[in-house]
Design an enzyme around this catalytic site. Structure first.
Site, PDB file in Angstrom:
ATOM      1  N   ILE A   9       0.845  -1.203   0.000  1.00 54.55           N
ATOM      2  CA  ILE A   9       0.000   0.000   0.000  1.00 54.55           C
ATOM      3  C   ILE A   9       0.882   1.256   0.000  1.00 54.55           C
ATOM      4  O   ILE A   9       0.594   2.239  -0.691  1.00 54.55           O
ATOM      5  CB  ILE A   9      -0.961  -0.004   1.218  1.00 54.55           C
ATOM      6  CG1 ILE A   9      -1.789  -1.311   1.222  1.00 54.55           C
ATOM      7  CG2 ILE A   9      -1.881   1.208   1.180  1.00 54.55           C
ATOM      8  CD1 ILE A   9      -2.549  -1.563   2.506  1.00 54.55           C
ATOM      9  N   ASP A  28      12.011   2.585   5.207  1.00 52.91           N
ATOM     10  CA  ASP A  28      11.547   1.195   5.162  1.00 52.91           C
ATOM     11  C   ASP A  28      12.737   0.294   5.456  1.00 52.91           C
ATOM     12  O   ASP A  28      13.841   0.547   4.965  1.00 52.91           O
ATOM     13  CB  ASP A  28      10.953   0.880   3.770  1.00 52.91           C
ATOM     14  CG  ASP A  28      10.052  -0.347   3.789  1.00 52.91           C
ATOM     15  OD1 ASP A  28      10.525  -1.413   4.217  1.00 52.91           O
ATOM     16  OD2 ASP A  28       8.880  -0.241   3.386  1.00 52.91           O
ATOM     17  N   SER A  31      11.864  -5.323   5.381  1.00 49.93           N
ATOM     18  CA  SER A  31      11.554  -6.622   5.977  1.00 49.93           C
ATOM     19  C   SER A  31      10.480  -7.356   5.176  1.00 49.93           C
ATOM     20  O   SER A  31      10.413  -8.580   5.203  1.00 49.93           O
ATOM     21  CB  SER A  31      11.116  -6.467   7.447  1.00 49.93           C
ATOM     22  OG  SER A  31      10.050  -5.551   7.554  1.00 49.93           O
ATOM     23  N   ASN A  32       9.630  -6.610   4.468  1.00 46.65           N
ATOM     24  CA  ASN A  32       8.635  -7.285   3.629  1.00 46.65           C
ATOM     25  C   ASN A  32       8.533  -6.631   2.250  1.00 46.65           C
ATOM     26  O   ASN A  32       7.459  -6.627   1.632  1.00 46.65           O
ATOM     27  CB  ASN A  32       7.262  -7.296   4.319  1.00 46.65           C
ATOM     28  CG  ASN A  32       6.340  -8.342   3.724  1.00 46.65           C
ATOM     29  OD1 ASN A  32       6.805  -9.395   3.240  1.00 46.65           O
ATOM     30  ND2 ASN A  32       5.044  -8.085   3.713  1.00 46.65           N
ATOM     31  N   PHE A 129       2.867   3.228   7.652  1.00 48.32           N
ATOM     32  CA  PHE A 129       2.435   1.912   7.166  1.00 48.32           C
ATOM     33  C   PHE A 129       3.199   0.779   7.838  1.00 48.32           C
ATOM     34  O   PHE A 129       2.798  -0.382   7.719  1.00 48.32           O
ATOM     35  CB  PHE A 129       2.719   1.784   5.657  1.00 48.32           C
ATOM     36  CG  PHE A 129       1.890   2.659   4.772  1.00 48.32           C
ATOM     37  CD1 PHE A 129       0.566   2.354   4.515  1.00 48.32           C
ATOM     38  CD2 PHE A 129       2.427   3.788   4.172  1.00 48.32           C
ATOM     39  CE1 PHE A 129      -0.210   3.155   3.679  1.00 48.32           C
ATOM     40  CE2 PHE A 129       1.667   4.597   3.337  1.00 48.32           C
ATOM     41  CZ  PHE A 129       0.351   4.280   3.091  1.00 48.32           C
ATOM     42  N   LYS A 133       1.909  -7.891   9.198  1.00 48.44           N
ATOM     43  CA  LYS A 133       0.466  -7.955   8.895  1.00 48.44           C
ATOM     44  C   LYS A 133      -0.115  -9.359   8.736  1.00 48.44           C
ATOM     45  O   LYS A 133      -1.261  -9.488   8.332  1.00 48.44           O
ATOM     46  CB  LYS A 133       0.178  -7.140   7.640  1.00 48.44           C
ATOM     47  CG  LYS A 133       0.836  -7.705   6.384  1.00 48.44           C
ATOM     48  CD  LYS A 133       0.288  -7.062   5.119  1.00 48.44           C
ATOM     49  CE  LYS A 133       0.952  -7.621   3.894  1.00 48.44           C
ATOM     50  NZ  LYS A 133       0.456  -7.091   2.648  1.00 48.44           N
ATOM     51  N   SER A 173      -7.186  -0.991  10.223  1.00 51.39           N
ATOM     52  CA  SER A 173      -7.734  -2.106   9.467  1.00 51.39           C
ATOM     53  C   SER A 173      -9.164  -2.391   9.901  1.00 51.39           C
ATOM     54  O   SER A 173      -9.530  -2.175  11.068  1.00 51.39           O
ATOM     55  CB  SER A 173      -6.864  -3.332   9.757  1.00 51.39           C
ATOM     56  OG  SER A 173      -7.496  -4.505   9.304  1.00 51.39           O
ATOM     57  N   TYR A 220      -2.666  -9.807  15.753  1.00 55.48           N
ATOM     58  CA  TYR A 220      -2.559  -8.734  14.750  1.00 55.48           C
ATOM     59  C   TYR A 220      -3.726  -7.754  14.915  1.00 55.48           C
ATOM     60  O   TYR A 220      -3.538  -6.544  14.984  1.00 55.48           O
ATOM     61  CB  TYR A 220      -2.542  -9.310  13.324  1.00 55.48           C
ATOM     62  CG  TYR A 220      -2.696  -8.229  12.279  1.00 55.48           C
ATOM     63  CD1 TYR A 220      -1.645  -7.378  11.984  1.00 55.48           C
ATOM     64  CD2 TYR A 220      -3.914  -8.031  11.618  1.00 55.48           C
ATOM     65  CE1 TYR A 220      -1.793  -6.345  11.060  1.00 55.48           C
ATOM     66  CE2 TYR A 220      -4.066  -7.008  10.691  1.00 55.48           C
ATOM     67  CZ  TYR A 220      -2.995  -6.178  10.409  1.00 55.48           C
ATOM     68  OH  TYR A 220      -3.157  -5.158   9.503  1.00 55.48           O
ATOM     69  N   LYS A 224      -3.711  -3.628  16.135  1.00 53.03           N
ATOM     70  CA  LYS A 224      -4.279  -2.456  15.464  1.00 53.03           C
ATOM     71  C   LYS A 224      -5.236  -1.709  16.402  1.00 53.03           C
ATOM     72  O   LYS A 224      -5.276  -0.486  16.418  1.00 53.03           O
ATOM     73  CB  LYS A 224      -5.008  -2.866  14.178  1.00 53.03           C
ATOM     74  CG  LYS A 224      -4.059  -3.275  13.061  1.00 53.03           C
ATOM     75  CD  LYS A 224      -3.254  -2.106  12.524  1.00 53.03           C
ATOM     76  CE  LYS A 224      -2.165  -2.544  11.577  1.00 53.03           C
ATOM     77  NZ  LYS A 224      -1.231  -1.500  11.190  1.00 53.03           N
ATOM     78  N   LEU A 271      -6.562 -13.601  -0.379  1.00 55.86           N
ATOM     79  CA  LEU A 271      -7.238 -14.297  -1.472  1.00 55.86           C
ATOM     80  C   LEU A 271      -6.638 -14.019  -2.860  1.00 55.86           C
ATOM     81  O   LEU A 271      -6.256 -14.953  -3.575  1.00 55.86           O
ATOM     82  CB  LEU A 271      -8.733 -13.924  -1.450  1.00 55.86           C
ATOM     83  CG  LEU A 271      -9.590 -14.540  -2.544  1.00 55.86           C
ATOM     84  CD1 LEU A 271      -9.582 -16.050  -2.441  1.00 55.86           C
ATOM     85  CD2 LEU A 271     -11.028 -14.008  -2.458  1.00 55.86           C
ATOM     86  N   ARG A 366     -11.685 -21.128   7.449  1.00 57.03           N
ATOM     87  CA  ARG A 366     -10.376 -20.841   8.031  1.00 57.03           C
ATOM     88  C   ARG A 366     -10.593 -20.263   9.439  1.00 57.03           C
ATOM     89  O   ARG A 366     -11.478 -19.415   9.635  1.00 57.03           O
ATOM     90  CB  ARG A 366      -9.674 -19.815   7.128  1.00 57.03           C
ATOM     91  CG  ARG A 366      -8.257 -19.508   7.468  1.00 57.03           C
ATOM     92  CD  ARG A 366      -7.613 -18.618   6.424  1.00 57.03           C
ATOM     93  NE  ARG A 366      -8.214 -17.291   6.339  1.00 57.03           N
ATOM     94  CZ  ARG A 366      -7.787 -16.313   5.546  1.00 57.03           C
ATOM     95  NH1 ARG A 366      -6.767 -16.534   4.730  1.00 57.03           N
ATOM     96  NH2 ARG A 366      -8.376 -15.142   5.519  1.00 57.03           N
TER      97      ARG A 366
END
Ligand code: NAD
Ligand code: WQD
Length: 418
Positions: A9, A28, A31-32, A129, A133, A173, A220, A224, A271, A366
């Site tokens: 994002i 940043d 890390s991801n 950000f 996550k 979120s 998680y 938030k 998804l 799930r």
């Protein structure tokens, strides 16, 4: 300053900020994400400015964990100091020997006055950000999540305060609604508040809601919620802050060029990224989690929002805050489309975009999933003057572009369906 600005994002938001004319400093730790995202953003910004009669703003990058002590030097390097000669004591903690930099130039008349040193940051606002996550990983490694997402935020806020930077947009979120999402109607911001809040109900009557949230389903999600609570408390204690928490629903899609998209180091679990791995052949079949929800086709309903619309939501939040439209020193907004789609609809939309059959099999629900999660979008429309414009099919088309660009060996006409 955009912290976590090379992620999914963040990268789309940095591009939109550049297009709006903001100079951007990205922090940043990769890390991801990967450093080449920076050159992808630059390429798209240069392309955009090639068609404009304006100069492209600056894009700076520091590879840094935002929890590291080096963050202080980064902020110091963006601070400027001015000295006034009014008779006043020297600001505590800033003797002249510690001045790092002077942009406006120090012009002192030391004759009869004790100078005052004022520090101002050239960072006009921060979009935050940086967080881990993965819901599933947060259950296995809660301390990793609380350390980065919650403790990291607390120390960062103290640092921002030290430099007088009090304009913050925070990535929250829809997960803060927890099992409240299962109510089956679009979620209003008032379902999750951090201090008693009075609002106008649908019939125009005043109602007060008390703080709280229903059944958060993971560390998680709790991280938030905790972050929002911390931000709300901070803003209450010092109303000179302007803090906007944006509750994203399901961000999907990517830049239409196919150059920028979702490219995490972590294995995807959302998804559409999982469907993309099925399309490339990296995963043989999509598991559809749960077909017994109380929804039109039994699969779960989500509010899928195109990431470029979401990025534009951040620009709207900065503008609304600057114009005083965000009302309170802390305010939360849903960023969604207000429209739900089932998992099966998503599958069909990607089959259509790719002109391929996507193998799928039905499996059980799930753990921790909710059956329905759709945004009520009125608050964002009224106060941020923002609304999502792109459709699920736009998202699918853009994801397919990006997937093909990254995996050119997918045969163009192989296994055509529909
Ligand atoms: P992402 O993982 O793609 O981006 C996060 C970026 O932050 C990455 O580039 C990572 O390297 C960086 N980062 C993480 N910890 C850091 C640290 N300590 N210091 C510096 N950089 C750090 O995630 P995203 O999907 O872009 O999400 C951005 C934010 O939005 C996160 O806070 C996330 O919780 C939130 N969010 C995401 C979604 C979603 O579905 N993608 C939904 C709701 C909220
Ligand atoms: C959507 C639907 C799955 C994968 C998560 C986080 C949330 C937020 C966004 C950050 C669900 C189904 C999925 C698969 C499937 N992130 N699915 N097969 O769960 O709504 O939200 O991401 O804040 O906090 O919980 O998104 O994309 O994972 O799932 O059937 O392989 O797709 O069960 O019903 P979710 P998702």
């Amino acid at each position: 300053m955009v912290v976590g600005g090379l992620g999914y994002i963040g990268s789309h938001t940095v591009l939109e900020l550049l297009k709006e004319g903001y100079n951007v400093l990205v922090v940043d730790d990769l890390s991801n994400s990967y450093e080449d995202v920076l050159s992808r953003i630059s390429t798209l910004a240069i392309e955009y400015y090639a068609t404009q009669e304006k100069t492209m703003p600056a894009l700076h990058f520091r590879q840094l964990d935002y929890r590291s002590p080096a963050m202080k030097s980064v902020l110091a390097s963006y601070a400027s100091y001015s000295v006034s000669s009014k008779p006043a004591p020297i600001a505590k903690g800033f003797p002249f020997s510690q001045l790092h930099r002077t942009d406006s130039g120090i012009d002192m008349d030391m004759d009869d006055a004790e100078p005052t040193v004022e520090r101002q940051s050239r960072i006009s606002g921060v979009i935050h950000f940086a967080a881990y996550k993965s819901v599933e990983e947060s259950i296995r490694m809660p301390l990793r999540y609380y350390s980065n997402n919650v403790c990291g935020l607390v120390d960062f806020l103290a640092l921002l305060e030290e430099f007088g930077i009090k304009n913050l947009v925070f990535s929250s979120s829809a997960t803060v609604y927890g099992e409240g999402a299962n109510c089956g109607i679009p979620l209003r911001e008032e379902l999750c508040v951090h201090h008693p809040e009075t609002f106008l109900d649908n019939d125009g009557s005043e109602r007060q809601v008390l703080p709280g949230v229903l059944g958060l389903t993971s560390p998680y999600g709790r991280s938030k919620f905790m972050c929002e609570s911390i931000l709300a408390d901070l803003a209450k204690s010092d109303p000179t802050w302007s803090i906007t928490a944006l509750r994203y629903f399901n961000p999907v899609g990517c830049h239409e060029s196919g150059i920028l998209g979702e490219d995490p180091r972590q294995k995807p679990s959302n998804l559409i990224p999982v469907i993309a791995t099925v399309l490339t052949g990296a995963k043989p079949v999509l598991d559809v989690f749960g077909t017994d929800w109380n929804t039109p086709d039994g699969t779960a309903v989500r509010d899928f929002i195109h990431v470029v619309d979401l990025a534009r939501g951040h620009i709207a939040a900065l503008a609304a805050s600057a114009a005083g439209r965000t009302k309170a020193p802390f305010r939360a907004y849903n960023l969604g489309t207000g429209r739900g789609h089932t998992v099966r609809e998503v599958l069909r939309s990607l089959e259509q975009a790719s002109q391929r059959k996507i193998p799928a099999r039905e499996v059980g629900r799930r753990a921790g999933d909710v059956g329905f999660c759709v945004a009520e979008v009125q608050r964002a429309e009224t106060e941020l003057q923002w609304r999502a414009e792109r459709t699920l099919d736009d998202c699918s088309g853009d994801v397919w572009n990006f997937t093909k660009a990254r995996c050119p060996e997918i045969p163009e006409t192989d296994s055509m369906v529909c």
